[in-house]
Write a protein that holds these residues in place. Structure first.
Motif, short mmCIF file in Angstrom:
data_model
loop_
_atom_site.label_atom_id
_atom_site.label_comp_id
_atom_site.label_asym_id
_atom_site.label_seq_id
_atom_site.Cartn_x
_atom_site.Cartn_y
_atom_site.Cartn_z
N ARG A 57 8.78 -20.03 19.61
CA ARG A 57 8.65 -18.59 19.89
C ARG A 57 8.79 -17.76 18.61
NH1 ARG A 57 12.32 -19.24 24.68
NH2 ARG A 57 11.02 -19.18 26.56
N LYS A 58 9.67 -18.21 17.71
CA LYS A 58 9.95 -17.45 16.49
C LYS A 58 9.08 -17.88 15.30
CE LYS A 58 14.83 -16.65 17.65
NZ LYS A 58 16.23 -17.03 17.32
N ALA A 59 8.22 -18.86 15.51
CA ALA A 59 7.48 -19.46 14.39
C ALA A 59 6.61 -18.43 13.67
CB ALA A 59 6.59 -20.60 14.92
N LYS A 60 6.52 -18.60 12.36
CA LYS A 60 5.62 -17.81 11.52
C LYS A 60 4.76 -18.78 10.72
CE LYS A 60 7.53 -13.70 12.27
NZ LYS A 60 7.03 -12.87 13.31
N PRO A 61 3.45 -18.75 10.86
CA PRO A 61 2.68 -17.89 11.76
C PRO A 61 2.93 -18.24 13.22
CG PRO A 61 1.25 -19.56 10.78
CD PRO A 61 2.58 -19.68 10.11
N ALA A 62 2.62 -17.29 14.10
CA ALA A 62 2.97 -17.41 15.51
C ALA A 62 2.33 -18.64 16.15
CB ALA A 62 2.52 -16.15 16.25
N ALA A 63 3.14 -19.36 16.94
CA ALA A 63 2.62 -20.53 17.66
C ALA A 63 1.91 -20.11 18.94
CB ALA A 63 3.76 -21.49 17.98
N HIS A 147 -3.69 -37.57 17.64
CA HIS A 147 -2.93 -37.13 16.47
C HIS A 147 -3.27 -35.68 16.15
CE1 HIS A 147 -2.05 -37.40 11.91
NE2 HIS A 147 -0.95 -37.08 12.57
N PHE A 148 -2.35 -34.78 16.49
CA PHE A 148 -2.49 -33.36 16.18
C PHE A 148 -2.04 -33.11 14.74
CE2 PHE A 148 -2.14 -33.40 20.75
CZ PHE A 148 -2.91 -32.33 21.19
N PHE A 149 -2.55 -32.04 14.15
CA PHE A 149 -2.11 -31.63 12.81
C PHE A 149 -1.31 -30.34 12.93
CE2 PHE A 149 -4.62 -35.00 11.56
CZ PHE A 149 -4.52 -35.21 10.19
N ASN A 150 -0.30 -30.21 12.11
CA ASN A 150 0.65 -29.09 12.22
C ASN A 150 0.28 -27.94 11.28
OD1 ASN A 150 2.95 -28.02 13.41
ND2 ASN A 150 4.25 -28.63 11.71
N PRO A 151 0.33 -26.68 11.74
CA PRO A 151 0.62 -26.23 13.10
C PRO A 151 -0.61 -26.37 14.01
CG PRO A 151 0.35 -24.34 11.66
CD PRO A 151 0.21 -25.54 10.79
N PRO A 152 -0.44 -26.94 15.20
CA PRO A 152 -1.59 -27.28 16.05
C PRO A 152 -2.44 -26.09 16.48
CG PRO A 152 0.49 -27.75 17.17
CD PRO A 152 0.82 -27.43 15.76
N ARG A 153 -1.86 -24.89 16.51
CA ARG A 153 -2.69 -23.73 16.86
C ARG A 153 -3.75 -23.47 15.79
NH1 ARG A 153 -0.99 -17.26 17.33
NH2 ARG A 153 -3.10 -16.53 16.82
N TYR A 154 -3.39 -23.67 14.53
CA TYR A 154 -4.27 -23.27 13.42
C TYR A 154 -5.05 -24.44 12.82
CZ TYR A 154 -1.34 -19.15 13.81
OH TYR A 154 -0.67 -18.06 14.30
N MET A 155 -4.48 -25.65 12.86
CA MET A 155 -5.17 -26.81 12.30
C MET A 155 -6.04 -27.41 13.40
SD MET A 155 -4.16 -26.59 9.26
CE MET A 155 -4.81 -28.07 8.53
N SER A 661 -4.26 -7.19 15.47
CA SER A 661 -3.89 -8.26 16.40
C SER A 661 -3.74 -9.57 15.64
CB SER A 661 -4.98 -8.43 17.47
OG SER A 661 -6.17 -8.95 16.89
N THR A 662 -2.95 -10.49 16.19
CA THR A 662 -2.87 -11.83 15.61
C THR A 662 -3.56 -12.85 16.51
OG1 THR A 662 -0.71 -12.25 16.62
CG2 THR A 662 -0.71 -11.31 14.40
N SER A 663 -4.25 -12.36 17.53
CA SER A 663 -5.02 -13.23 18.42
C SER A 663 -5.92 -12.34 19.29
CB SER A 663 -4.10 -14.05 19.33
OG SER A 663 -3.42 -13.18 20.25
N ALA A 664 -6.86 -12.97 19.96
CA ALA A 664 -7.72 -12.20 20.87
C ALA A 664 -6.90 -11.65 22.04
CB ALA A 664 -8.86 -13.08 21.39
N HIS A 665 -5.88 -12.39 22.46
CA HIS A 665 -5.02 -11.90 23.54
C HIS A 665 -4.34 -10.59 23.13
CE1 HIS A 665 -5.59 -16.01 24.90
NE2 HIS A 665 -5.04 -15.70 26.05
N GLU A 666 -3.83 -10.56 21.90
CA GLU A 666 -3.19 -9.33 21.41
C GLU A 666 -4.22 -8.22 21.25
OE1 GLU A 666 -0.77 -9.54 17.95
OE2 GLU A 666 0.74 -10.81 18.89
#
Length: 799
Positions: A57-63, A147-155, A661-666
């Motif tokens: 929740r606190k991750a930067k960049p946002a998870a 095998h995911f790459f970290n951070p999985p949202r961005y990689m 925004s930092t995402s389309a949702h935002e």
């Protein structure tokens, strides 16, 4: 085909928690389980999993795309809650890299899961098949690596690792889900140590460190040589290691050293790196690695002297030939110039050795880690953010010329490239207009080119150009035929800045009566990382400094004319915003019939940052959205209703605070996207989805809107409220006098001027207010200083 509706993630460490977060981004409920802390009771038994979720929740960049999505992740522990795996369609194991710990946990999972439930491991090094060795047949059929790459949202990379027993149908289920819902580029790897991306990437890093020592280069020089100049990330080699963590590389290298016996098995972690591990200099996570932040100095960092392990002021690399090459915009052409020189200096020798040895190593890994060059290139582009994979880099540099040089220098040459050249070919890829990917690759096993396969719906403007051609173009934009009556307007200026060429092109393309009438609808999209960073500020600054106010006025009128052409075009216009979509790029999007955004969307009306306000209809459209949202809550409400006040306050803050925004949702929450705008998770599908949306709008019987003349202006009451807020901000010294001036202009335009609340005004009236306010601010010295500062530094000036 089996569907995935619920997932369980075992292991709430950095990777497990962020995988769970990204599943939530896709709207998929997820259980996140971890061990019970020693002696814990009650809610404390879930402490580790809860802590992992809180860290995400606190991750930067946002998870998470937005904070509320974290509610889709439920936490628990593997003693009390492991039975929940029976509810899951997919179970992802992401616990510590210990074979026996994994096997013990998975035996318990097998006893509780439904037969046929997919179970995968996120191991980055252990043999996937060995983890499930001796397990029941149904488990082994449902078992493979993801095998995911970290951070999985961005990689974007997801390596899928089959085993001999894995069911291809189940692997395809995960591959399709990851593609469509997680936005992943899926690469099938073999069950070999470190799979594809880490195998090639680790070799590249170790070799760079070896060459740095041999040629006596500094870490800053190596980072200059292995960064954007060759199409690799700006963070290059050592800054990337600081961000990832030196301990992570240490772990990957250990696995490689223990299990890999190839022609470069001599490569080891250098002694200085081992000493850094001993001292816990692990990078950003410990406050210092190859670079160390200076407290209170912003982004200022010290650099490490690898010979003495002392920190000293960062030394800018002075490589004139490299700086010269950076003027070449195309990565392929730039690379050719970089390796085409005499190579006499030690930095030129370094770059040539890094690349030529990378090419040989990569070619020698076929068929060991992959059967084709395509998977290796995709893995490096998606997993390491390289613009071009190793074989694409080789093609850009010239395969034949580089091999000739390698032989002349007595370097090893891979058998596979000898096969390529021996067959009369001289590149790993060639254009193939008939292929859905637009490309074919050389297959060493068959000595011929084969089409590069892509999933249905994966498409790009570049491929559309190859198959359908360009209808017309100018220096800033092109019109491409997408087929089925849909035309695509593509920008190709630097950073897709919006200059007069693009403004004129879009306005003419949408004008009835031209050759473009053959199209039923238009999509505005491109293949770049960013949709558009906004208007060309350099041209505006020059006109303002020369006090050419007529030129400024004409430019604003032309830009407004373009946005109105988008809104009132008899043919629907669908815009596909992605990446950075700023200023004028947002204004274009706001006027479209529909939008098809990518999930990773950094969207904002940022004009206030350079001392201006949105002058292309952005204020007008934000006002209309504010009026509509207030009207939904209280139809026919008065201008000073609570709903109206709140809606106007939100619109004002969005513009005056230059919110991005930092995402389309935002972006939807900020009012830039509507509820009906659908979000595409996979970047490679944006164009295809935008075309489908345009066809859908056409088939629904599109009727263009009429310019409104009955807009109830919020007027003097709302304006007084906004002015009070501005005054209080100044009193608290949160903003400067110049920002008071800018904010007041924004408020006046949004309110339709200081008029009686409810006064009917037209869209053109609001455009005129915008234009006059924009021109007025252009004449301000402090605004010109802001523009100049931004152009020079890329930062905003608070003056």
């Amino acid at each position: 085909m089996k569907s995935i509706h619920k997932v369980t993630v075992l292991g709430a460490g950095t990777m497990g928690a962020r995988v769970a977060a990204h599943l939530a981004n896709a709207g998929v409920p997820c259980f996140l389980l971890d061990i019970v802390p020693a002696g814990a009771s009650g809610p404390g038994r879930n402490k580790i999993a809860a802590g992992g979720l809180e860290a995400a929740r606190k991750a930067k960049p946002a998870a998470f795309f937005e904070a509320s999505l974290s509610s889709l992740v439920a936490t628990g522990n593997v003693e009390d809650d492991l039975k929940r795996v029976a509810e899951a369609d997919w179970i992802i194991e992401a616990v510590i890299e210990d074979l026996e710990i994994k096997r013990t946990l998975l035996k318990k999972v097998d006893a509780l899961r439904k037969p046929g439930t997919i179970v995968t491991t996120n191991t980055s090094g252990l043999p996937v098949a060995k983890i499930a060795e001796g397990f029941p047949e149904d488990f082994r059929r449902c078992w493979f690596g993801t095998h995911f790459f970290n951070p999985p949202r961005y990689m974007r990379l997801l390596e899928i690792i089959p085993t001999a027993d894995a069911d291809p149908v189940l692997m395809e289920v995960v591959a399709k889900f990851a593609d469509l819902h997680l936005g992943k580029g899926v690469v099938f790897a073999k069950d070999t140590p470190n799979f594809i991306a880490n195998r090639i990437g680790t070799f590249s890093v170790l070799n760079a460190m070896r060459l740095m020592q041999e040629l006596d280069l500094s870490i800053e020089e190596v980072d200059a040589l292995t960064g954007q100049a060759v199409g690799w990330p700006r963070s290059a080699t050592f800054r990337t290691l600081d961000m990832v963590g030196l301990d992570i590389l240490g772990h990957v290298v250990r696995n490689m050293t223990e299990n890999v016996r190839d022609e470069r098995a001599d490569l080891k972690l250098p002694d200085f790196f081992k000493q850094m591990l001993e001292r816990k200099w692990l990078g950003d996570k410990t406050g210092g690695g190859f670079y160390k932040k200076v407290n209170g100095a912003g982004d200022e960092r010290l650099g490490l002297d690898w010979k003495t392990l002392d920190y000293r002021p960062r030394q800018k690399a002075k490589l004139a030939w490299l700086e010269m090459a950076k003027n070449v915009e195309d990565t392929g052409a730039r690379l050719k110039s970089l390796v085409g020189g005499p190579g006499k200096s030690k930095d030129e020798q370094f770059l040539w050795s890094v690349l030529s040895e990378l090419w040989t190593y990569s070619a020698n890994r076929i068929p060991e880690i992959s059967d084709s060059v395509v998977e290796i290139d995709r893995a490096m582009r998606l997993g390491f953010n390289w613009e071009l994979g190793p074989f694409e880099l080789w093609d850009a540099a010239g395969v034949e010329e580089t091999v000739t040089r390698m032989k002349k220098e007595g370097r090893l040459v891979a058998a596979n490239v000898e096969k390529l050249l021996g067959s009369g070919k001289n590149s790993w890829y060639e254009d193939d207009a008939k292929s859905p990917s637009g490309r074919a690759y050389f297959d060493p096993a068959s000595d011929r080119y084969k089409p590069v396969q892509v999933a249905t719906g994966v498409w790009s403007v570049a491929v559309a150009k190859k198959s359908n051609g360009v209808v017309k173009k100018n220096s800033g934009a092109s019109l491409v035929d997408l087929g089925d009556g849909i035309g695509c307007i593509e920008f190709h200026s630097k950073m897709n800045t919006l200059g007069g060429d693009i403004v004129q092109f879009v306005s003419q393309a949408l004008k009835p009566g031209g050759a473009e009438d053959s199209f039923e609808a238009f999509v505005i999209a491109n293949d770049a990382a960013n949709f558009s960073v906004g208007a060309n500020l350099m041209l505006l600054l020059m006109s303002a400094q020369e006090e050419e106010w007529e030129e400024v006025d004409l430019a604003i009128r032309a830009f407004q004319g373009m946005t109105q052409a988008i809104k009132f075009s008899p043919k629907p216009v669908v815009i596909a915003p992605l990446g950075m979509t700023l200023g004028g790029g947002v204004e274009m999007s706001l006027h479209a019939a529909a939008r098809q955004p990518h999930a990773e969307l950094y969207m904002g009306l940022v004009e206030v940052g350079v001392g201006l306000l949105p002058g292309g209809g952005g204020c007008k459209e934000m006002l209309l959205r504010a009026l509509d949202s207030a009207g939904v809550i209280r139809p026919g409400g008065r201008g000073e209703s609570v709903e109206m006040m709140e809606a106007m306050k939100k619109a004002f803050e969005t513009i005056a605070m230059a919110k991005v925004s930092t995402s389309a949702h935002e972006a939807r929450g900020l009012g830039f996207l509507s509820a009906s705008d659908r979000i595409t998770m996979n970047r490679d599908r944006v164009l295809s989805d935008a075309k489908a949306r345009a066809l859908e709008v056409v088939r629904a019987g599109y009727e263009p809107p009429q310019m409104r003349i009955d807009i109830p202006a919020p007027g003097e009451n709302v304006l007084a409220m906004l002015r009070l807020g501005i005054h209080l901000m100044r009193q608290g010294e949160y903003i400067s006098d110049h920002e008071v001036k800018i904010g007041t202009k924004v408020a006046e335009v949004l309110c339709g001027g200081n008029v009686t609340p409810g006064t009917a005004v037209s869209e053109q009236y609001l455009l005129d207010l915008e234009r006059e306010a924009f021109k007025s601010l252009c004449g301000e010295k402090k605004t010109q200083e802001r523009i100049q500062f931004t152009l020079k530094t890329g930062q905003t000036l608070r003056n």
